[in-house]
Design an enzyme around this catalytic site. Structure first.
Site, PDB file in Angstrom:
ATOM      1  N   HIS A 158      50.018  25.857  42.779  1.00  0.00           N
ATOM      2  CA  HIS A 158      50.370  26.153  41.388  1.00  0.00           C
ATOM      3  C   HIS A 158      51.495  25.283  40.865  1.00  0.00           C
ATOM      4  O   HIS A 158      52.127  25.614  39.865  1.00  0.00           O
ATOM      5  CB  HIS A 158      50.755  27.640  41.245  1.00  0.00           C
ATOM      6  CG  HIS A 158      49.628  28.555  41.576  1.00  0.00           C
ATOM      7  ND1 HIS A 158      49.814  29.891  41.882  1.00  0.00           N
ATOM      8  CD2 HIS A 158      48.290  28.337  41.670  1.00  0.00           C
ATOM      9  CE1 HIS A 158      48.639  30.451  42.136  1.00  0.00           C
ATOM     10  NE2 HIS A 158      47.707  29.533  42.020  1.00  0.00           N
TER      11      HIS A 158
ATOM     12  N   CYS B  97      55.522  15.679  30.083  1.00  0.00           N
ATOM     13  CA  CYS B  97      55.520  15.537  28.616  1.00  0.00           C
ATOM     14  C   CYS B  97      54.125  15.851  28.066  1.00  0.00           C
ATOM     15  O   CYS B  97      53.133  15.310  28.534  1.00  0.00           O
ATOM     16  CB  CYS B  97      55.903  14.103  28.246  1.00  0.00           C
ATOM     17  SG  CYS B  97      55.809  13.807  26.462  1.00  0.00           S
TER      18      CYS B  97
ATOM     19  N   THR C 292      51.697  38.004  49.326  1.00  0.00           N
ATOM     20  CA  THR C 292      50.902  37.789  48.125  1.00  0.00           C
ATOM     21  C   THR C 292      50.073  39.029  47.814  1.00  0.00           C
ATOM     22  O   THR C 292      49.515  39.663  48.701  1.00  0.00           O
ATOM     23  CB  THR C 292      49.974  36.551  48.246  1.00  0.00           C
ATOM     24  OG1 THR C 292      49.260  36.380  47.010  1.00  0.00           O
ATOM     25  CG2 THR C 292      48.975  36.680  49.392  1.00  0.00           C
TER      26      THR C 292
ATOM     27  N   GLU D  17      53.130  46.073  50.938  1.00  0.00           N
ATOM     28  CA  GLU D  17      52.084  47.052  50.574  1.00  0.00           C
ATOM     29  C   GLU D  17      50.732  46.504  51.026  1.00  0.00           C
ATOM     30  O   GLU D  17      50.628  45.359  51.454  1.00  0.00           O
ATOM     31  CB  GLU D  17      52.084  47.273  49.052  1.00  0.00           C
ATOM     32  CG  GLU D  17      51.884  45.974  48.280  1.00  0.00           C
ATOM     33  CD  GLU D  17      52.151  46.086  46.770  1.00  0.00           C
ATOM     34  OE1 GLU D  17      52.757  47.070  46.316  1.00  0.00           O
ATOM     35  OE2 GLU D  17      51.754  45.138  46.065  1.00  0.00           O
TER      36      GLU D  17
HETATM   37  C1  BV8 Z   1      41.675  28.753  37.221  1.00  0.00           C
HETATM   38  C2  BV8 Z   1      52.224  29.801  37.229  1.00  0.00           C
HETATM   39  C3  BV8 Z   1      39.765  27.797  36.260  1.00  0.00           C
HETATM   40  C4  BV8 Z   1      53.332  29.163  37.948  1.00  0.00           C
HETATM   41  C5  BV8 Z   1      50.521  31.237  38.123  1.00  0.00           C
HETATM   42  C6  BV8 Z   1      38.956  37.454  36.562  1.00  0.00           C
HETATM   43  C7  BV8 Z   1      38.642  37.549  37.909  1.00  0.00           C
HETATM   44  C8  BV8 Z   1      39.015  36.547  38.807  1.00  0.00           C
HETATM   45  C9  BV8 Z   1      39.713  35.434  38.342  1.00  0.00           C
HETATM   46  C10 BV8 Z   1      40.018  35.364  37.003  1.00  0.00           C
HETATM   47  C11 BV8 Z   1      39.647  36.343  36.112  1.00  0.00           C
HETATM   48  N1  BV8 Z   1      40.092  36.001  34.879  1.00  0.00           N
HETATM   49  C12 BV8 Z   1      40.737  34.810  34.972  1.00  0.00           C
HETATM   50  C13 BV8 Z   1      40.668  34.410  36.247  1.00  0.00           C
HETATM   51  C14 BV8 Z   1      41.220  33.177  36.802  1.00  0.00           C
HETATM   52  C15 BV8 Z   1      42.737  33.292  36.914  1.00  0.00           C
HETATM   53  C16 BV8 Z   1      43.130  34.514  37.720  1.00  0.00           C
HETATM   54  O1  BV8 Z   1      43.041  34.518  38.930  1.00  0.00           O
HETATM   55  N2  BV8 Z   1      43.591  35.573  37.020  1.00  0.00           N
HETATM   56  C17 BV8 Z   1      43.987  36.787  37.717  1.00  0.00           C
HETATM   57  C18 BV8 Z   1      45.206  37.411  37.025  1.00  0.00           C
HETATM   58  C19 BV8 Z   1      42.804  37.749  37.735  1.00  0.00           C
HETATM   59  N3  BV8 Z   1      43.155  32.110  37.651  1.00  0.00           N
HETATM   60  C20 BV8 Z   1      43.457  30.997  36.964  1.00  0.00           C
HETATM   61  O2  BV8 Z   1      43.485  30.935  35.746  1.00  0.00           O
HETATM   62  C21 BV8 Z   1      43.735  29.767  37.819  1.00  0.00           C
HETATM   63  N4  BV8 Z   1      43.002  28.684  37.268  1.00  0.00           N
HETATM   64  O3  BV8 Z   1      41.009  29.625  37.702  1.00  0.00           O
HETATM   65  O4  BV8 Z   1      41.167  27.711  36.541  1.00  0.00           O
HETATM   66  C22 BV8 Z   1      39.430  26.501  35.696  1.00  0.00           C
HETATM   67  C23 BV8 Z   1      38.558  25.686  36.413  1.00  0.00           C
HETATM   68  C24 BV8 Z   1      38.216  24.480  35.866  1.00  0.00           C
HETATM   69  C25 BV8 Z   1      38.762  24.069  34.646  1.00  0.00           C
HETATM   70  C26 BV8 Z   1      39.662  24.900  33.962  1.00  0.00           C
HETATM   71  C27 BV8 Z   1      40.005  26.128  34.486  1.00  0.00           C
HETATM   72  C28 BV8 Z   1      45.212  29.407  37.766  1.00  0.00           C
HETATM   73  C29 BV8 Z   1      46.007  30.429  38.530  1.00  0.00           C
HETATM   74  C30 BV8 Z   1      47.472  30.008  38.562  1.00  0.00           C
HETATM   75  C31 BV8 Z   1      48.198  30.797  37.532  1.00  0.00           C
HETATM   76  N5  BV8 Z   1      49.628  30.467  37.581  1.00  0.00           N
HETATM   77  N6  BV8 Z   1      51.805  30.973  37.975  1.00  0.00           N
HETATM   78  C32 BV8 Z   1      54.503  30.104  37.920  1.00  0.00           C
HETATM   79  O5  BV8 Z   1      55.077  30.284  36.837  1.00  0.00           O
HETATM   80  O6  BV8 Z   1      54.832  30.638  38.997  1.00  0.00           O
HETATM   81  S1  BV8 Z   1      50.022  32.594  39.011  1.00  0.00           S
HETATM   82  C33 BV8 Z   1      51.337  33.548  39.499  1.00  0.00           C
HETATM   83  O7  BV8 Z   1      50.759  34.583  40.307  1.00  0.00           O
HETATM   84  C34 BV8 Z   1      52.300  32.806  40.411  1.00  0.00           C
HETATM   85  O8  BV8 Z   1      51.977  31.461  40.610  1.00  0.00           O
HETATM   86  C35 BV8 Z   1      52.131  33.549  41.730  1.00  0.00           C
HETATM   87  O9  BV8 Z   1      52.267  32.686  42.772  1.00  0.00           O
HETATM   88  C36 BV8 Z   1      50.741  34.026  41.591  1.00  0.00           C
HETATM   89  C37 BV8 Z   1      50.255  35.029  42.570  1.00  0.00           C
HETATM   90  O10 BV8 Z   1      51.177  36.090  42.635  1.00  0.00           O
HETATM   91  P1  BV8 Z   1      51.835  36.372  44.071  1.00  0.00           P
HETATM   92  O11 BV8 Z   1      52.417  35.101  44.585  1.00  0.00           O
HETATM   93  O12 BV8 Z   1      50.849  37.067  44.934  1.00  0.00           O
HETATM   94  O13 BV8 Z   1      53.029  37.306  43.681  1.00  0.00           O
HETATM   95  P2  BV8 Z   1      52.927  38.838  43.253  1.00  0.00           P
HETATM   96  O14 BV8 Z   1      54.201  39.195  42.555  1.00  0.00           O
HETATM   97  O15 BV8 Z   1      51.629  39.094  42.554  1.00  0.00           O
HETATM   98  O16 BV8 Z   1      52.863  39.616  44.644  1.00  0.00           O
HETATM   99  C38 BV8 Z   1      53.982  39.591  45.512  1.00  0.00           C
HETATM  100  C39 BV8 Z   1      53.542  40.304  46.774  1.00  0.00           C
HETATM  101  O17 BV8 Z   1      54.590  40.198  47.716  1.00  0.00           O
HETATM  102  C40 BV8 Z   1      53.289  41.790  46.541  1.00  0.00           C
HETATM  103  O18 BV8 Z   1      52.076  42.146  47.189  1.00  0.00           O
HETATM  104  C41 BV8 Z   1      54.481  42.475  47.226  1.00  0.00           C
HETATM  105  O19 BV8 Z   1      54.131  43.697  47.848  1.00  0.00           O
HETATM  106  C42 BV8 Z   1      54.835  41.456  48.296  1.00  0.00           C
HETATM  107  N7  BV8 Z   1      56.243  41.469  48.698  1.00  0.00           N
HETATM  108  C43 BV8 Z   1      57.337  41.702  47.919  1.00  0.00           C
HETATM  109  N8  BV8 Z   1      58.455  41.587  48.685  1.00  0.00           N
HETATM  110  C44 BV8 Z   1      58.040  41.265  49.946  1.00  0.00           C
HETATM  111  C45 BV8 Z   1      56.637  41.192  49.956  1.00  0.00           C
HETATM  112  N9  BV8 Z   1      55.935  40.900  51.071  1.00  0.00           N
HETATM  113  C46 BV8 Z   1      56.631  40.674  52.206  1.00  0.00           C
HETATM  114  N10 BV8 Z   1      57.973  40.728  52.276  1.00  0.00           N
HETATM  115  C47 BV8 Z   1      58.706  41.018  51.174  1.00  0.00           C
HETATM  116  N11 BV8 Z   1      60.055  41.078  51.262  1.00  0.00           N
HETATM  117 ZN    ZN Z   2      56.643  11.682  26.506  1.00  0.00          ZN
END
Ligand code: BV8
Ligand code: ZN
Length: 239
Positions: free
Chosen positions: A118, A126, A187, A214
């Site tokens: 990501h 830009c 994740t 979790e």
């Molecule tokens: C794409 C930007 C296509 C950077 C991010 C419906 C169904 C399936 C898929 C989709 C759908 N509708 C849309 C989609 C596609 C979409 C998607 O997946 N949506 C989801 C919401 C359903 N995906 C996309 O759009 C991707 N692109 O598919 O493109 C395409 C193809 C061709 C041409 C054009 C387009 C792009 C996905 C990237 C999005 N960008 N972020 C930033 O600002 O960071 S995603 C964002 O969520 C972050 O990047 C993050 O990394 C990512 C995932 O979250 P996690 O890392 O898992 O973090 P989260 O908070 O969710 O969970 C933390 C976990 O840690 C928890 O479980 C918690 O319990 C645990 N935890 C907490 N503390 C601890 C711990 N574990 C252990 N120890 C601890 N101490």
């Molecule tokens: Zn420029």
């Protein structure tokens, strides 16, 4: 915990290891995750701000969120979970770290073979001329930052609806398919195509070990699902 003993033995014998990390691995470094346990970005739903539409509509708001995260991250250090992965990498003939995180803490900890699905919060691009560069200043002198050409800069990260960097999923799938063991750390496994790497590795014969506070949609499919902080669990995987 007998299961952790068993997992440790399997990891020790593994030749090829793939790791998928998410925001949870940086939680113990003080960086709030997006969702689930400990998620502090409740007021900012990633799905609402991390999109090209949100940026087009209100660049200052999206930049306010990224500037805030950059400052948090600038003051954060890798934690024992990041360092445990560095030690595993050093011990394995084949190792690939696939991360969804953009915070750069894996690089800081010393990981080498990293696939950043990501993007990277320290990179800017830009929207006018396409030039991209590293800018690690926190705070940035000006928000939103501008390119030398006068165009508006955006964070060098992948937003929802945007495709991942060219070829990176092929590399990630290759690593997942070759893995004897896949570690899935901090994740929620909700975002695709990243989350798809978990069943992909499992189907290719990897032993999947999940480390999370979790359970997730893939906990049942995993060979091991350990509930607890990654910073405590991962170091115990090492002999
Ligand atoms: C794409 C930007 C296509 C950077 C991010 C419906 C169904 C399936 C898929 C989709 C759908 N509708 C849309 C989609 C596609 C979409 C998607 O997946 N949506 C989801 C919401 C359903 N995906 C996309 O759009 C991707 N692109 O598919 O493109 C395409 C193809 C061709 C041409 C054009 C387009 C792009 C996905 C990237 C999005 N960008 N972020 C930033 O600002 O960071 S995603 C964002 O969520 C972050 O990047 C993050 O990394 C990512 C995932 O979250 P996690 O890392 O898992 O973090 P989260 O908070 O969710 O969970 C933390 C976990 O840690 C928890 O479980 C918690 O319990 C645990 N935890 C907490 N503390 C601890 C711990 N574990 C252990 N120890 C601890 N101490
Ligand atoms: Zn420029």
């Amino acid at each position: 915990m007998a299961d952790l003993e068993r997992a440790r033995g399997l990891l020790a014998r593994a030749r090829s290891v793939a790791v998928l990390t998410g925001a949870g691995i940086s939680a113990e470094s003080g960086i709030p995750s997006f969702r689930g346990a400990g998620g502090l970005w409740k007021n900012f739903r990633a799905e609402d701000l991390a999109t090209p539409q949100a940026f087009a509509r209100n660049p200052p708001l999206v930049w306010e969120w990224y500037a805030w995260r950059r400052e948090l991250i600038a003051n954060a250090a890798p934690n024992p979970a990041h360092y445990a992965l560095v030690r595993i990498e050093a011990a394995k003939p084949q190792f690939t770290l696939i991360t969804q995180n953009v915070d750069g803490l894996h690089d800081l900890a010393g990981s080498r073979q990293i696939l950043k699905l990501h993007g990277d919060i320290w990179r800017l691009r830009c929207i006018l001329c396409g030039t991209h560069w590293d800018d690690r200043r926190a705070p940035l002198p000006q928000v939103p930052p501008l390119c030398a050409c006068g165009g508006l800069a955006r964070p060098g990260v992948v937003w929802f609806g945007e495709s991942l960097p060219e070829g990176i999923m092929q590399q990630a799938e290759h690593a997942a398919a070759a893995a004897d063991v896949m570690l899935v750390v901090g994740t929620s496994a909700l975002v695709y195509p990243a989350a798809g790497l978990i069943p992909y590795a499992k189907r290719a014969g990897a032993t999947v070990m999940e480390f999370n506070l979790e359970t997730t949609a893939f906990s049942a499919m995993a060979d091991f699902s350990f509930q607890g902080p990654a910073g405590e669990l991962l170091p115990r995987l090492l002999i």
